[in-house]
Design an enzyme around this catalytic site. Sequence first.
Site, PDB file in Angstrom:
ATOM      1  N   HIS A   1       2.949   3.602 -10.654  1.00 49.59           N
ATOM      2  CA  HIS A   1       4.191   3.351  -9.931  1.00 49.59           C
ATOM      3  C   HIS A   1       4.797   2.005 -10.359  1.00 49.59           C
ATOM      4  CE1 HIS A   1       2.778   6.599  -7.328  1.00 49.59           C
ATOM      5  NE2 HIS A   1       4.013   6.670  -6.856  1.00 49.59           N
TER       6      HIS A   1
ATOM      7  N   LYS B   1       5.789  -1.581  -5.602  1.00 50.93           N
ATOM      8  CA  LYS B   1       5.104  -0.760  -4.605  1.00 50.93           C
ATOM      9  C   LYS B   1       3.974  -1.582  -3.993  1.00 50.93           C
ATOM     10  CE  LYS B   1       2.918   3.775  -3.947  1.00 50.93           C
ATOM     11  NZ  LYS B   1       3.772   4.087  -2.790  1.00 50.93           N
TER      12      LYS B   1
END
Length: 264
Positions: free
Chosen positions: A154, A158
Amino acid sequence: MTVKIIVAGPRGKMGTSAVNMVLNNDKFELVACLDQKNEGKTLNQILPQFIETIPIYTNMEKLFNDIEADVFIDLTIPEVGYKHTLAALENGLRPVVGTSGFSEEQIKNLKKIAKEKELGAIIAPNFAVGAVLMMEFSKQAAKYFPDVEIIEKHHDNKVDAPSGTAVKTLELINSVRTKKSQGHPDEFEIIEGARGAESNGVHIHSVRLPGLVAHQEVIFGGKSQLLTIKHDSFDRESFMDGIELSINAVLDLKELVYGLEHIL
């Protein structure tokens, strides 16, 4: 019937995409946004790409007193997402939540309240239909390939690891997989964490880098073969179909469901 919607977290990348999706759907009406700041301003003042003068609130109590709505979309962070979802249920709104990182206890509590109030709610670790299929296919594969590792990647902003998608994938795999330890029984890490996180013998590896959006591969090992099930989201637009499906589905539910697969 037009569905009246509140979006929490409109300035985030996911939130902005959701705002755009709602505004461009003739069956939806964006009636307000919940933000960490900008009380009293309007949508076009905080996001100039939009012309709509939708009111912005920072105070949840004032928001729910002032605004009548059907659905509450939360795309924020775990620290505030749970409070938002709880308040939405307590005020009779149906939450559609893409915030990951809730604890099992928090989800259990939200399920209890939703059931008591007979309100539909959906919490989805991933709203991309392809990602949900990836998780379901992994569940099927785990019946035949118990040796498995998960790699999720990701963007570097995040905050939670592993991702909600990886955790949900692990839950589905463990529901059918014969528990076993993997790797050499005497293996050791020269650098702590090299083998990633571990649960029931399954290792999960989290990658965080700029340039990524949301990506996951589930790798199954067998005798003289590998099976890799992979999904990539290259743009947050990939999540909008799932959010739209959830908005429509949550109106007919009378309980909280965890995972988009329950409404596909």
